[in-house]
Design a protein around this motif. Structure first.
Motif, mmCIF file in Angstrom:
data_model
loop_
_atom_site.group_PDB
_atom_site.id
_atom_site.type_symbol
_atom_site.label_atom_id
_atom_site.label_comp_id
_atom_site.label_asym_id
_atom_site.label_seq_id
_atom_site.Cartn_x
_atom_site.Cartn_y
_atom_site.Cartn_z
ATOM 1 N N CYS A 253 63.749 67.862 73.348
ATOM 2 C CA CYS A 253 64.637 67.368 72.294
ATOM 3 C C CYS A 253 64.710 65.849 72.321
ATOM 4 O O CYS A 253 64.680 65.196 71.279
ATOM 5 N N ARG A 254 64.733 65.277 73.520
ATOM 6 C CA ARG A 254 64.834 63.813 73.591
ATOM 7 C C ARG A 254 63.522 63.156 73.154
ATOM 8 O O ARG A 254 63.534 62.091 72.536
ATOM 9 N N LEU A 257 63.423 63.108 69.310
ATOM 10 C CA LEU A 257 64.205 62.026 68.707
ATOM 11 C C LEU A 257 63.400 60.729 68.651
ATOM 12 O O LEU A 257 63.562 59.923 67.746
ATOM 13 N N VAL A 264 68.133 67.170 65.530
ATOM 14 C CA VAL A 264 67.476 67.932 66.595
ATOM 15 C C VAL A 264 68.503 68.835 67.268
ATOM 16 O O VAL A 264 69.551 68.368 67.720
ATOM 17 N N LYS A 265 68.188 70.129 67.288
ATOM 18 C CA LYS A 265 69.135 71.092 67.860
ATOM 19 C C LYS A 265 68.471 71.860 68.998
ATOM 20 O O LYS A 265 67.317 72.267 68.875
ATOM 21 N N ALA A 285 71.118 64.381 76.948
ATOM 22 C CA ALA A 285 70.677 64.842 75.620
ATOM 23 C C ALA A 285 71.844 64.762 74.638
ATOM 24 O O ALA A 285 71.695 64.309 73.495
ATOM 25 N N VAL A 290 71.951 65.050 70.417
ATOM 26 C CA VAL A 290 71.298 66.350 70.247
ATOM 27 C C VAL A 290 72.413 67.390 70.155
ATOM 28 O O VAL A 290 73.372 67.345 70.926
#
Ligand code: SF4
Ligand code: SF4
Length: 599
Positions: A253-254, A257, A264-265, A285, A290
């Motif tokens: 997720c990071r 980004l 972003v989930k 996160a 996130v």
């Protein structure tokens, strides 16, 4: 209870909770004291004896030591052990010229290591100084294995990897990059005396749900991270769903980004307290905005006209099914729109290159059968370690596997028994300088844990290479080192000197000492100065005291190693002694005379 046998190295080792919890048993309190003295290089080298990657692990270790830290029993937060490790690594002088090298005269044995990740590199580190010819085969064009391909650069810069890995390779290993092993049989035919497999668990798990193959916008997490690491992927859609709740999901997720993801989930099936990700990775996160959606069970990829538009989830709640297992009950369904989905639901090892008729047994999950102590497979001379041996764990476990496998490989190559290994040892030395003075800082510092400074949220997304954590400042380091309670400075008691004056009991700030009649452990625990409820921590019970036949009991759970008992005792029955665990490595096995091993 029987008098405690403090000559068993495990007894005092267990009091050093951080060291006990670390898979590689790194001597944490001693390296923290060295940092406190500004001896960063010495701290680094001490660290490196057990943990060959202090700079890497000072950034990305899973930190099993920290939940065990005694400081968390006195106040909320443990000592920032991992961050201090990084301080020693960042401020250490160049150490490559202080490391052993392969001697000019080899010992005539050749060992192949498959994979250039943390387990294989540890084996190389331990065997090269003994004169082994070590050849490392790596299928990628770079070293590091999952440390390089799966941990994003904003958490672990490549220069840190290069420094620590090159130090090992430059000891004299032959490194073959872009050299995948296609056949273990073929490799063995080249005449190696032993082979170590450290190929990790390189296959990300798939999620075979409807729609899975109707789009190319569904990615397997670890393969996707590898493509990002090697710059084969440079962008992603704005709406990204990460499926999974472990550390790989946090890295995905990071990374998203930083590649263009705006919404972003992370979608997790379980409640937060059951997620596998470390708390600090979840927090990092979330700091980056996130969104974490819990209790969402994936059901279907929604693909319209060949385009991924969303994903359907069952929203669930969990309850105990009566046998202690959690069962999900579906509440309703939701569709979450997305442009890309990244699957981070676990990984597994795979060995298509190992012929199944060469004596290596595989279990029902297609995992090789490996001896847990020697790391040897069912084919003599073939060893496994790290994730490839027992499935995904973490870097520091793989390092410890490497140390143990190196001992086995050495013994195998020298025709010695692999199961007869040197035991741990323990040195104890008094820290007494004068009646009220010890050679360690024993004042309790009430300071709270220092917080790691981060690059600002505005700055950090500019590219993938900006390391988010800045490292402790000088002032932070000075404060944090004083939070360590020096758990390796042991309270050593000589029963025959005790006159039962109770002075130590009166002075102890945490009520961990009691003189009482002996009894059974369970019952004894209830009638101490403070009830000893933490049964995972030992009670120390002395020999019978000379005057009344009672015993001195100490609850090891509570002691803060302040030394007041020893300062107050009029007969020096208590002493504060530094314990040093002696951990045998392959060099120790090589240097130990045979007769001593037999004894
Ligand atoms: S060092 Fe002695 S006085 Fe201090 S906490 Fe431990 S037992 Fe109590
Ligand atoms: S202070 Fe010393 S002599 Fe007095 S009870 Fe404690 S250990 Fe025994």
């Amino acid at each position: 209870m029987k008098p405690t046998d403090t000559s068993d190295p495990d007894y005092f080792h267990k009091v050093v909770d951080c060291q006990w919890a670390c898979p590689a048993h790194t001597n944490v309190p001693e390296y923290i004291r060295l940092i406190a003295q500004g001896r960063y290089t010495d701290a680094y080298l001490l660290n490196r004896e057990s943990n060959v990657f202090p700079g890497i692990l000072g950034r990305v270790c899973d930190r099993p030591c920290e939940p065990a830290c005694r400081r968390a029993r006195v106040e909320d937060k443990p000592v920032a052990i991992c961050r201090l490790k990084r301080v020693a690594a960042d401020l250490s002088d160049e150490v490559a010229d202080q490391l052993p090298r392969r001697p000019a005269q080899g010992n005539g044995k050749r060992v192949a290591l498959i994979g250039a990740g943390c387990a294989s590199l540890t084996v190389a580190n331990d065997l090269l100084p003994l004169g082994y010819e070590v050849v490392i085969y790596e299928k990628l064009g770079e070293t590091g294995g999952l440390m390089r391909s799966n941990i994003p650069r904003f958490r672990l810069p490549p220069e840190i990897l290069d420094t620590e890995i090159n130090a090992i390779v430059e000891m004299g290993a032959e490194l073959r990059l872009n050299a995948p092993v296609e056949s273990l049989k073929g490799l063995l035919d080249e005449g190696f005396d032993a082979v170590f497999v450290g190929t990790g668990a390189p296959h990300g798990k798939n999620l075979e749900l409807p729609g899975r193959y109707d789009t190319d916008r569904i990615h397997i997490g670890i393969a996707w991270l590898e493509s990002v690491a090697f710059q084969h992927i440079e962008s992603i859609g704005e709406k990204v769903l990460i499926i999974g709740g472990g550390n790989t999901a946090m890295d995905c997720c990071r990374s998203s980004l930083r590649l263009g993801g705006k919404d972003v989930k992370v979608m997790a099936r379980k409640p937060r307290h059951l997620l596998k990700a470390s708390d600090w990775e979840l927090e990092d996160a979330e700091e980056e905005q996130v969104e974490l959606l819990l209790n969402h069970s994936p059901e279907e990829f929604i693909v319209e006209d060949g385009r991924l538009t969303g994903m359907k989830f069952a929203r669930v709640e969990w309850h105990d099914d009566g046998s202690g297992r959690l069962k999900a009950k579906t509440l309703d369904h939701v569709v979450i729109p997305c442009d890309d989905v990244i699957l981070a639901i676990g990984q597994e090892n795979a060995f298509p290159w190992i012929e199944r008729d060469m004596g290596i047994e595989f279990d029902e999950w297609n995992v090789p059968v490996v001896d847990k102590n020697t790391f040897e497979s069912t084919r003599p001379g073939v060893f496994f370690g790290g994730d490839s041996a027992f499935g995904p764990k973490n870097i520091i476990w793989a390092v410890e596997h490497g140390h143990q496998a190196a001992i086995s490989i050495h013994k195998y190559c020298q025709g010695e028994s692999m199961t007869e290994r040197l035991p741990y040892g323990m040195n104890l030395a008094s820290t007494k300088m004068s009646i009220h003075e010890w050679s360690y800082s024993n004042d309790f510092d009430p300071a709270e844990r220092r917080l790691m400074p981060h690059v600002s949220l505005k700055e950090r997304f500019k590219n993938l290479d900006i390391e988010v954590e800045l490292g402790f400042s000088y002032e932070q380091t000075l404060t944090e080192v004083e939070r360590c309670l020096n758990c390796d400075i042991q309270t050593v008691f000589a029963a025959k000197l005790c006159i039962e004056c109770d002075a130590c009991i009166d002075i102890c700030p945490v009520d961990c000492l009691t003189i009482t009649q002996n009894g059974a452990e369970q019952e004894l625990r209830t009638r101490l100065s403070a009830p000893a409820e933490n049964t995972s921590q030992d009670l120390y019970v002395s020999e019978d005291l000379p005057h009344t036949g009672r015993v001195m009991v100490k609850d090891e759970n509570l002691c803060v190693h302040c030394g007041l008992c020893a300062e107050r005792c009029p007969t020096a029955a208590w002493d504060m002694q530094k314990s040093e665990l002696i951990i045998p490595y392959a060099t120790d096995e090589a240097q130990c005379p045979k007769e001593q091993k037999a004894g």
